[in-house]
Write a protein that holds these residues in place. Structure first.
Motif, PDB file in Angstrom:
ATOM      1  N   ALA A   1     -38.802  -4.832  21.834  1.00  0.00           N
ATOM      2  CA  ALA A   1     -39.430  -6.088  22.256  1.00  0.00           C
ATOM      3  C   ALA A   1     -40.922  -5.898  22.472  1.00  0.00           C
ATOM      4  N   PRO A   2     -41.709  -6.949  22.230  1.00  0.00           N
ATOM      5  CA  PRO A   2     -43.140  -6.868  22.520  1.00  0.00           C
ATOM      6  C   PRO A   2     -43.379  -6.643  24.017  1.00  0.00           C
ATOM      7  N   ALA A   3     -44.307  -5.780  24.332  1.00  0.00           N
ATOM      8  CA  ALA A   3     -44.605  -5.511  25.738  1.00  0.00           C
ATOM      9  C   ALA A   3     -45.057  -6.774  26.452  1.00  0.00           C
ATOM     10  N   HIS A   4     -45.705  -7.706  25.716  1.00  0.00           N
ATOM     11  CA  HIS A   4     -46.199  -8.910  26.387  1.00  0.00           C
ATOM     12  C   HIS A   4     -45.080  -9.856  26.818  1.00  0.00           C
ATOM     13  N   ASP A   5     -43.839  -9.604  26.350  1.00  0.00           N
ATOM     14  CA  ASP A   5     -42.699 -10.399  26.818  1.00  0.00           C
ATOM     15  C   ASP A   5     -42.139  -9.889  28.140  1.00  0.00           C
ATOM     16  N   ALA A   6     -42.582  -8.702  28.566  1.00  0.00           N
ATOM     17  CA  ALA A   6     -42.213  -8.127  29.869  1.00  0.00           C
ATOM     18  C   ALA A   6     -40.701  -8.001  30.044  1.00  0.00           C
ATOM     19  N   LEU A   7     -39.987  -7.675  28.974  1.00  0.00           N
ATOM     20  CA  LEU A   7     -38.538  -7.472  29.054  1.00  0.00           C
ATOM     21  C   LEU A   7     -38.264  -6.060  29.545  1.00  0.00           C
ATOM     22  N   GLU A   8     -37.310  -5.938  30.446  1.00  0.00           N
ATOM     23  CA  GLU A   8     -36.973  -4.634  30.993  1.00  0.00           C
ATOM     24  C   GLU A   8     -35.500  -4.348  30.815  1.00  0.00           C
ATOM     25  N   GLY A   9     -35.151  -3.066  30.726  1.00  0.00           N
ATOM     26  CA  GLY A   9     -33.769  -2.646  30.599  1.00  0.00           C
ATOM     27  C   GLY A   9     -33.697  -1.217  30.124  1.00  0.00           C
ATOM     28  N   GLY A  10     -32.598  -0.558  30.414  1.00  0.00           N
ATOM     29  CA  GLY A  10     -32.445   0.841  30.032  1.00  0.00           C
ATOM     30  C   GLY A  10     -32.440   1.062  28.537  1.00  0.00           C
ATOM     31  N   ASN A  11     -32.091   0.025  27.767  1.00  0.00           N
ATOM     32  CA  ASN A  11     -32.058   0.164  26.311  1.00  0.00           C
ATOM     33  C   ASN A  11     -33.136  -0.682  25.645  1.00  0.00           C
ATOM     34  N   VAL A  12     -34.222  -0.939  26.374  1.00  0.00           N
ATOM     35  CA  VAL A  12     -35.337  -1.730  25.836  1.00  0.00           C
ATOM     36  C   VAL A  12     -36.503  -0.809  25.511  1.00  0.00           C
ATOM     37  N   VAL A  13     -37.009  -0.919  24.293  1.00  0.00           N
ATOM     38  CA  VAL A  13     -38.220  -0.212  23.876  1.00  0.00           C
ATOM     39  C   VAL A  13     -39.329  -1.251  23.778  1.00  0.00           C
ATOM     40  N   SER A  14     -40.368  -1.119  24.588  1.00  0.00           N
ATOM     41  CA  SER A  14     -41.491  -2.063  24.587  1.00  0.00           C
ATOM     42  C   SER A  14     -42.612  -1.516  23.717  1.00  0.00           C
ATOM     43  N   ILE A  15     -43.129  -2.351  22.824  1.00  0.00           N
ATOM     44  CA  ILE A  15     -44.233  -1.942  21.969  1.00  0.00           C
ATOM     45  C   ILE A  15     -45.336  -3.005  22.028  1.00  0.00           C
ATOM     46  N   THR A  16     -46.539  -2.607  21.700  1.00  0.00           N
ATOM     47  CA  THR A  16     -47.640  -3.564  21.618  1.00  0.00           C
ATOM     48  C   THR A  16     -47.488  -4.385  20.352  1.00  0.00           C
TER      49      THR A  16
END
Length: 327
Positions: free
Chosen positions: A122-137
């Motif tokens: 998920a895009p980092a700007h969506d501010a999604l959190e979770g143990g299986n979430v990878v945030s990218i720019t």
């Protein structure tokens, strides 16, 4: 005789819109730069009468296109990468129906519990959190130096003679958050023309499918006298060739995809303002992130250069996918 590893079989699933498909396909191709892969693109579309239904109520018989699931004894893919709202019920079902044989990755914020998928990129700007979430720019995409170079020869006859500095302009359009009115388009064009007159060189401009026709006409009228190429939408899109040839890049603030793609080139990226229809929210967070990385600056009417480390977030996401799969 030694036998190499079997290719990772990847299903790329989207509703067929280029911006959506390129996110999943870009991530799949990035995985392919790390390990052998076989990629199959699956495009899905729900019958309009069922499109509004909640994810939990949708079934494959409601699809207007064929099911993306294996049929006739075909094996399940090793990896399923999907993008967009239309794919959500199918991704959830694929994880269940494959009996764990298929590792399911969803890109973008699904606005559902991330635990319904094996991994969410998920895009980092969506501010999604979770143990299986990878945030990218930004979002995953297909832009690499190699792909840009591959696109160049087909357009060399038009681009190679253009004087430097070459400025690529990627113009978006109307969305829920932004608009590009004819008046605003005219003002942007005048500012671009002024900047170009100060540095000389040439302009390579491409519009998106969302650009209103009146805005296209306004910008084209004011910029057509400049050396360069304003793509009129006829024939293959030269955007990748534009990015390959560009010394500097202009991009409107309305598209996370275009901004992330431009920032992957390592060329200075100037962000053009749009007409805001609501508070910028996630777009403000994205552009703050890109500015902090040194990739972008708000367009101030000058075409000054700078350097930064090109973004490689799609490759980082691909490494995270393989790690999560135990590869």
């Amino acid at each position: 005789m030694e036998v190499g590893p079997q290719p990772l079989r990847i299903a790329v699933v989207s509703d067929g819109r280029i911006g959506m498909e390129n996110q999943a396909l870009g991530l799949a191709e990035a995985v392919g730069r790390l390990t052998p892969v076989e990629i199959a693109v699956k495009r899905v579309r729900w019958r309009p009468v069922f499109d509004w239904l909640p994810v939990s109520m949708k079934s494959t018989w409601m699809l207007a296109s064929g099911s993306p699931f294996p049929a006739g004894g075909e094996a399940w893919p090793d990896l399923w990468i999907a993008t967009g709202r239309a794919t959500l019920p199918l991704s959830i079902a694929a994880r269940r129906l494959s009996g764990g044989k298929t590792f399911v990755v969803q890109t973008q914020d699904p606005r559902l519990d991330p635990a319904l998928f094996d991994l969410v990129v998920a895009p980092a700007h969506d501010a999604l959190e979770g143990g299986n979430v990878v945030s990218i720019t930004g979002s995953p995409h297909r832009v690499t130096a190699e792909r840009l170079a591959e696109a160049a020869p087909a357009f060399a006859g038009r681009i190679d003679p253009l004087p430097r500095p070459r400025v690529a302009a990627l113009i978006g359009g109307k969305s829920k958050a932004f608009d590009l009115t004819p008046d605003h388009a005219a003002r942007l064009a005048d500012r671009i023309a002024g900047a170009m007159s100060a540095v000389g060189g040439s302009l390579m401009l491409t519009f998106s499918r969302r650009t209103p026709e009146a805005a296209k006409a306004a910008m084209t009228e004011r910029l057509k006298a400049l050396p360069g190429w304003i793509w009129d939408g006829e024939g293959p899109n030269p955007m990748f060739a534009f990015l390959n040839a560009a010394d500097q890049i202009l991009v409107t603030e309305d598209s996370a995809n275009m901004a992330a793609e431009a920032a992957s080139t390592g060329r200075p990226v100037h962000v053009l303002p749009m007409v805001a229809l609501k508070p910028p929210g996630k777009f403000a967070r994205l552009h703050a992130d890109l500015e902090e990385r040194g990739a972008t600056r708000p367009f101030d009417g000058l075409l000054e250069g700078w350097t930064y480390e090109p973004l490689a977030e799609t490759d980082r996401a691909a490494r995270a996918v393989l790690k999560a799969m135990g590869r």
